[in-house]
Scaffold this motif. Structure first.
Motif, PDB file in Angstrom:
ATOM      1  N   ASP A   1       3.224  -1.197 -11.215  1.00  0.00           N
ATOM      2  CA  ASP A   1       2.194  -0.051 -10.692  1.00  0.00           C
ATOM      3  C   ASP A   1       0.826  -0.198 -11.252  1.00  0.00           C
ATOM      4  O   ASP A   1       0.374  -0.455 -12.378  1.00  0.00           O
ATOM      5  CB  ASP A   1       2.822   1.192 -11.767  1.00  0.00           C
ATOM      6  CG  ASP A   1       2.151   2.610 -11.295  1.00  0.00           C
ATOM      7  OD1 ASP A   1       1.492   2.406 -10.613  1.00  0.00           O
ATOM      8  OD2 ASP A   1       2.646   3.357 -12.224  1.00  0.00           O
TER       9      ASP A   1
ATOM     10  N   ASN B   1       6.786   2.503  -0.946  1.00  0.00           N
ATOM     11  CA  ASN B   1       5.521   3.006  -2.062  1.00  0.00           C
ATOM     12  C   ASN B   1       5.309   4.076  -1.572  1.00  0.00           C
ATOM     13  O   ASN B   1       4.529   4.560  -0.633  1.00  0.00           O
ATOM     14  CB  ASN B   1       4.669   1.855  -1.851  1.00  0.00           C
ATOM     15  CG  ASN B   1       3.442   2.302  -3.102  1.00  0.00           C
ATOM     16  OD1 ASN B   1       3.925   2.837  -3.996  1.00  0.00           O
ATOM     17  ND2 ASN B   1       2.254   1.720  -2.923  1.00  0.00           N
TER      18      ASN B   1
ATOM     19  N   ASN C   1       2.652  11.308  -8.963  1.00  0.00           N
ATOM     20  CA  ASN C   1       1.507  10.431  -8.846  1.00  0.00           C
ATOM     21  C   ASN C   1       0.109  10.939  -8.808  1.00  0.00           C
ATOM     22  O   ASN C   1      -0.723  10.291  -8.105  1.00  0.00           O
ATOM     23  CB  ASN C   1       1.958   9.780  -7.328  1.00  0.00           C
ATOM     24  CG  ASN C   1       1.846  10.267  -6.196  1.00  0.00           C
ATOM     25  OD1 ASN C   1       1.484  11.741  -6.350  1.00  0.00           O
ATOM     26  ND2 ASN C   1       2.165  10.169  -4.946  1.00  0.00           N
TER      27      ASN C   1
ATOM     28  N   LYS D   1      -2.095   1.019 -10.505  1.00  0.00           N
ATOM     29  CA  LYS D   1      -3.130   2.034 -10.833  1.00  0.00           C
ATOM     30  C   LYS D   1      -2.779   3.327 -11.687  1.00  0.00           C
ATOM     31  O   LYS D   1      -3.496   4.196 -12.137  1.00  0.00           O
ATOM     32  CB  LYS D   1      -3.929   2.482  -9.741  1.00  0.00           C
ATOM     33  CG  LYS D   1      -4.638   1.447  -8.821  1.00  0.00           C
ATOM     34  CD  LYS D   1      -5.843   1.992  -7.730  1.00  0.00           C
ATOM     35  CE  LYS D   1      -6.555   0.974  -7.170  1.00  0.00           C
ATOM     36  NZ  LYS D   1      -7.376   1.337  -6.013  1.00  0.00           N
TER      37      LYS D   1
ATOM     38  N   GLU E   1       0.755  -1.293  -0.122  1.00  0.00           N
ATOM     39  CA  GLU E   1       0.044   0.094  -0.011  1.00  0.00           C
ATOM     40  C   GLU E   1       0.951   1.210   0.029  1.00  0.00           C
ATOM     41  O   GLU E   1       2.128   1.218   0.502  1.00  0.00           O
ATOM     42  CB  GLU E   1      -0.927   0.117   1.142  1.00  0.00           C
ATOM     43  CG  GLU E   1      -1.993  -1.161   1.453  1.00  0.00           C
ATOM     44  CD  GLU E   1      -2.898  -0.919   0.236  1.00  0.00           C
ATOM     45  OE1 GLU E   1      -3.384  -0.123  -0.343  1.00  0.00           O
ATOM     46  OE2 GLU E   1      -3.552  -2.208  -0.187  1.00  0.00           O
ATOM     47  N   ALA E   2       0.192   2.379  -0.644  1.00  0.00           N
ATOM     48  CA  ALA E   2       0.858   3.673  -0.438  1.00  0.00           C
ATOM     49  C   ALA E   2       1.432   3.864   1.073  1.00  0.00           C
ATOM     50  O   ALA E   2       0.584   3.914   1.839  1.00  0.00           O
ATOM     51  CB  ALA E   2       0.207   4.633  -1.090  1.00  0.00           C
TER      52      ALA E   2
ATOM     53  N   THR F   1      -1.304   5.176  -4.754  1.00  0.00           N
ATOM     54  CA  THR F   1      -1.786   4.149  -4.650  1.00  0.00           C
ATOM     55  C   THR F   1      -0.847   2.953  -4.711  1.00  0.00           C
ATOM     56  O   THR F   1       0.126   3.055  -4.678  1.00  0.00           O
ATOM     57  CB  THR F   1      -2.439   3.847  -6.251  1.00  0.00           C
ATOM     58  OG1 THR F   1      -1.310   4.400  -7.226  1.00  0.00           O
ATOM     59  CG2 THR F   1      -3.442   5.169  -6.395  1.00  0.00           C
ATOM     60  N   PRO F   2      -1.471   1.734  -4.606  1.00  0.00           N
ATOM     61  CA  PRO F   2      -0.705   0.583  -4.095  1.00  0.00           C
ATOM     62  C   PRO F   2       0.184   0.006  -5.508  1.00  0.00           C
ATOM     63  O   PRO F   2      -0.146   0.393  -6.500  1.00  0.00           O
ATOM     64  CB  PRO F   2      -1.755  -0.632  -3.800  1.00  0.00           C
ATOM     65  CG  PRO F   2      -2.992   0.116  -3.642  1.00  0.00           C
ATOM     66  CD  PRO F   2      -3.068   1.286  -4.474  1.00  0.00           C
TER      67      PRO F   2
ATOM     68  N   GLN G   1       2.200   5.836  -9.904  1.00  0.00           N
ATOM     69  CA  GLN G   1       2.764   5.886  -8.641  1.00  0.00           C
ATOM     70  C   GLN G   1       4.284   5.817  -8.561  1.00  0.00           C
ATOM     71  O   GLN G   1       4.749   5.547  -9.424  1.00  0.00           O
ATOM     72  CB  GLN G   1       2.330   4.421  -7.987  1.00  0.00           C
ATOM     73  CG  GLN G   1       2.782   4.147  -6.476  1.00  0.00           C
ATOM     74  CD  GLN G   1       2.163   5.372  -5.525  1.00  0.00           C
ATOM     75  OE1 GLN G   1       1.558   6.278  -5.839  1.00  0.00           O
ATOM     76  NE2 GLN G   1       3.036   5.336  -4.429  1.00  0.00           N
TER      77      GLN G   1
ATOM     78  N   ASN H   1      -2.276  11.521  -5.803  1.00  0.00           N
ATOM     79  CA  ASN H   1      -3.118  10.487  -5.296  1.00  0.00           C
ATOM     80  C   ASN H   1      -2.361   8.960  -5.046  1.00  0.00           C
ATOM     81  O   ASN H   1      -2.330   8.089  -6.047  1.00  0.00           O
ATOM     82  CB  ASN H   1      -4.258  10.153  -6.372  1.00  0.00           C
ATOM     83  CG  ASN H   1      -5.203   8.976  -5.951  1.00  0.00           C
ATOM     84  OD1 ASN H   1      -5.544   8.702  -4.668  1.00  0.00           O
ATOM     85  ND2 ASN H   1      -5.724   8.173  -6.823  1.00  0.00           N
TER      86      ASN H   1
ATOM     87  N   ALA I   1      -1.746   2.395 -15.231  1.00  0.00           N
ATOM     88  CA  ALA I   1      -2.100   1.247 -14.695  1.00  0.00           C
ATOM     89  C   ALA I   1      -1.555  -0.128 -15.567  1.00  0.00           C
ATOM     90  O   ALA I   1      -1.560   0.021 -16.684  1.00  0.00           O
ATOM     91  CB  ALA I   1      -3.478   1.136 -14.254  1.00  0.00           C
TER      92      ALA I   1
END
Length: 212
Positions: A38, A190, A199, A40, A19-20, A204-205, A43, A202, A172
């Motif tokens: 990556d 992350n 990013n 989504k 997770e971020a 993201t994981p 990131q 936002n 993504a």
């Protein structure tokens, strides 16, 4: 350079969602392949590498840039250590470019880049320090946090040699894959950064996979 992988996720030895704001810490053996995915888009995965058998040897941006003659990393790039030994090679990459000069976010840089009130915001350096504190058996400490790679991060270098932080070029499902040329400790933060356009503001994981 864009180069797709021939590996299938069904054959992976290990898969882990990060997770971020969380960290990832694993030893990858010589000959194994690690993919950073990556999930989504846009990131940033701030990553440190160490020789698992001698942590005083670690990834060197200086030696890597000099040996390849390029400040950006992509398929075909070999990551060099501070002893000028090859550590890993990028064997597949669907993003096309990764930063090795922009460094990692920290409480201090949050203050300098953004505002005094941003100092308390979580940063990649915090994640690395937490990883080191929770895994003391590896022998790492604060002074071992040195050069890092920002996978998927877009940090253009201007004609006068300055760095700029721009919108990410990843999307993504894009990934980078590295083959270990020695036993390496992989430490990823992350990125939790909310102030950087790389990013899209936002976090993201990501997913990390390892193959034999």
């Amino acid at each position: 350079m864009i180069k797709t992988s021939q590996l299938t996720t069904e054959q992976a030895l290990n898969r882990e969602i990060v997770e971020a704001g969380d960290y990832y810490l694993k030893v990858v053996k010589k000959g194994q392949t690690i993919r950073i995915l990556d999930l989504k888009g846009n990131q940033a995965a701030d990553t440190l590498f160490y020789n698992a058998n001698d942590i005083s040897e670690r990834y060197s941006a200086t030696d890597t840039i000099r040996e390849q003659g390029n400040v950006y990393l992509s398929a075909g790039s070999t990551l060099m250590s501070n002893e000028c030994n090859p550590m890993l090679k990028i064997v597949a990459d669907t993003c096309g470019r990764h930063d090795t000069v922009g460094g990692a976010c920290a409480t201090e840089s949050n203050t300098v880049r953004y505002a005094l009130e941003k100092k308390c915001m979580h940063a990649c350096r915090d994640s690395w320090l937490l990883a080191i504190a929770e895994n003391q058996e590896l022998g790492l400490n604060k002074k071992d946090i040195t050069h890092n790679i920002n996978f998927f991060m877009n940090v253009p270098v201007t004609t006068d040699g300055k760095l700029t932080f721009a919108d990410g070029i990843s999307g993504a499902g894009k990934y980078v894959e590295l083959e270990a040329l020695m036993d390496v400790i992989v430490l990823i933060s992350n990125c939790p950064q909310l102030n950087n356009p790389c990013n899209a503001y936002n976090p993201t994981p990501i997913e990390v996979l390892i193959w034999a």
